[in-house]
Design an enzyme around this catalytic site. Sequence first.
Site, PDB file in Angstrom:
ATOM      1  N   HIS A 141      -0.056   0.422  10.000  1.00 58.02           N
ATOM      2  CA  HIS A 141      -1.115   1.353   9.617  1.00 58.02           C
ATOM      3  C   HIS A 141      -1.540   2.176  10.809  1.00 58.02           C
ATOM      4  CE1 HIS A 141      -1.209  -2.032   6.858  1.00 58.02           C
ATOM      5  NE2 HIS A 141      -1.255  -1.083   5.976  1.00 58.02           N
TER       6      HIS A 141
ATOM      7  N   GLY B 237       1.608   5.341   1.151  1.00 58.32           N
ATOM      8  CA  GLY B 237       1.517   6.045   2.439  1.00 58.32           C
ATOM      9  C   GLY B 237       2.636   5.704   3.391  1.00 58.32           C
ATOM     10  N   HIS B 238       3.512   4.761   2.987  1.00 58.54           N
ATOM     11  CA  HIS B 238       4.614   4.309   3.846  1.00 58.54           C
ATOM     12  C   HIS B 238       5.975   4.726   3.293  1.00 58.54           C
ATOM     13  CE1 HIS B 238       1.702   1.874   5.957  1.00 58.54           C
ATOM     14  NE2 HIS B 238       1.371   1.239   4.854  1.00 58.54           N
TER      15      HIS B 238
ATOM     16  N   ASP C 299      -3.064  -7.940   1.139  1.00 54.98           N
ATOM     17  CA  ASP C 299      -1.900  -8.261   0.311  1.00 54.98           C
ATOM     18  C   ASP C 299      -1.934  -9.729  -0.105  1.00 54.98           C
ATOM     19  OD1 ASP C 299       0.276  -5.842   0.593  1.00 54.98           O
ATOM     20  OD2 ASP C 299      -0.985  -6.013   2.363  1.00 54.98           O
TER      21      ASP C 299
ATOM     22  N   GLY D 190       0.823  -1.200   0.000  1.00 54.31           N
ATOM     23  CA  GLY D 190       0.000   0.000   0.000  1.00 54.31           C
ATOM     24  C   GLY D 190       0.860   1.253   0.000  1.00 54.31           C
TER      25      GLY D 190
END
Lengths: 332, 211
Positions: free
Chosen positions: A219, A56-57, A110, A54
């Site tokens: 998250h 955002g990391h 995932d 994902g």
Amino acid sequence: MKKIRNDKEYLVEETLEGYAMMHSDIIVWKEGTHQIIRKHKKGKEKVKFVLGNGAGHEPAVIGWVGHGMLDMNIVGDVFTAPSADKILEGLETINDGSPILLAVQNHAGDVLNANIAYGRAIKEGIDVRKVLFYDDVASAPKGFEEERRGIGGMLFYTKIVGAYLEQGGDVEHAVELFERVRDNTRTYSVAFTQCTHPVTGMQIVNLPENEIEMGMGVHGEGGGNNRIPMPSSAQLAQKVGDILLKDGPYGAGDEVLLFINGLGSTTMMEQSILYRDMVHYLTGRDMKVAGNYCGNCLTTQELGGVSVSLCKVGEEEKALWNAPCACGIFRR
Amino acid sequence: MTEIERNDVILMLRSVAQEMMLHEKYFCELDLGLGDGDHGVTVSRGWKALSEALTGQDETLEELFRRLGSVMTNSMGGTIGPIYGLLFEGFANAVSGRETIDLPTAASMFEQSVQEIGTGADVKEGMKTSFDALAPAACALRQAAGENRNLEEGFGDAAEAAEYGAQATVKMIAKKGRARFLGEKSVGKKDAGAASMAAMIGAMCMYLKQQ
């Protein structure tokens, strides 16, 4: 929310475009897709190494693509695994007839999407091998390692297996090496301050002043409300070290890689102090730090906190850890 | 009414999509308790994509559902993408060779989805997921079909059962998805996936009752 962005619809695309511009000598963003690919491709005869995750990391893991590391990163939406189609599209792009090693971090989305993409790729005649990574001690008890989520320790397999494949290593041994690195890796993370979802603007973690959360996920999801008052760095090193050593296959005389990962807003000053204390902790138990990484590598926006990862290494892993590489996060 | 055809399905899904997008913020807020607070964003993205894919193409009901399933899987990503993909796969399997949907067919559609998701995502009732809203809805539809009730009555029961199922997740310990890492601390909060699944069935019911 005060975050640098334009239209939130294009948050991920603009991130990929900007990061690829920044490292234009190493990576390319394939326009119109969520793929970051190496600029200087490996030879046809070599096994390709692909990871989906994902967004955002950042810099995970677009910054881990390059020589001696990943061949491709397939990115999903913010904190969301890439869809099966995006993964398949990526596999089709990178496929040149040689085997592809698809690494999957153990999170429900995932795994589901990778499984679908894997099945379809096999049907299309693409030679894909799928390997699953898990390392987060906080997410499932000892004995249930396969249920744990995959977090920061992924840097170890990316570097070690990436270097092995760069040297032309074969896929069977790469799988074995991946699993060995995974089984010798443990990670524990701690969160200090809040973070905001860059699309919704909502705070996904909110911790009271002077309290930290032990065992936080990538998250920002809680570690089970396991909150303690903010300890000193030496106390934190001891707490985290005790958890890792109790769980993992570590003992006196072992050589380990030590990875301190900043989750977003933790300063290099803090990371350095904790690194120092972790080294003291380990050497005090007759362990040797054979290699390290310290920095904001796998972040969760502006979350304050760190994850600490250990990987026990032998001669092969050590040599591969020290092998040359060039990607957004480091060059060696 | 006793049955609907392809055109009605398209109108119904368009109306469901509108309704789901209205709830974006609510689903995000629910997800804040157990996840990362973006379930509404993902759900909205999926239904918007579905809405745009609802064209007047020349295809059977089965083909329509199969295409929409793939649209949902790919636009949403994450865990919920494949779940909606399997949901529509189940719908498609049940309408194979049919041009209309009556209550027994609707019951089969949801039963097939339950089977697809149960196997595909390895999930059972009681794990605090969207499945806890879907499975009771399938049972309610089957029961209503056995009582020879009409389509909107059947969906009325299904919506109620789904809502009840979603509400029941409050007391459950999460066994799947990110929330499972919270263990017993996940008790006391409603699962966002169950809430959005119940909302979807509720919106289907609302559309049918308005016809």
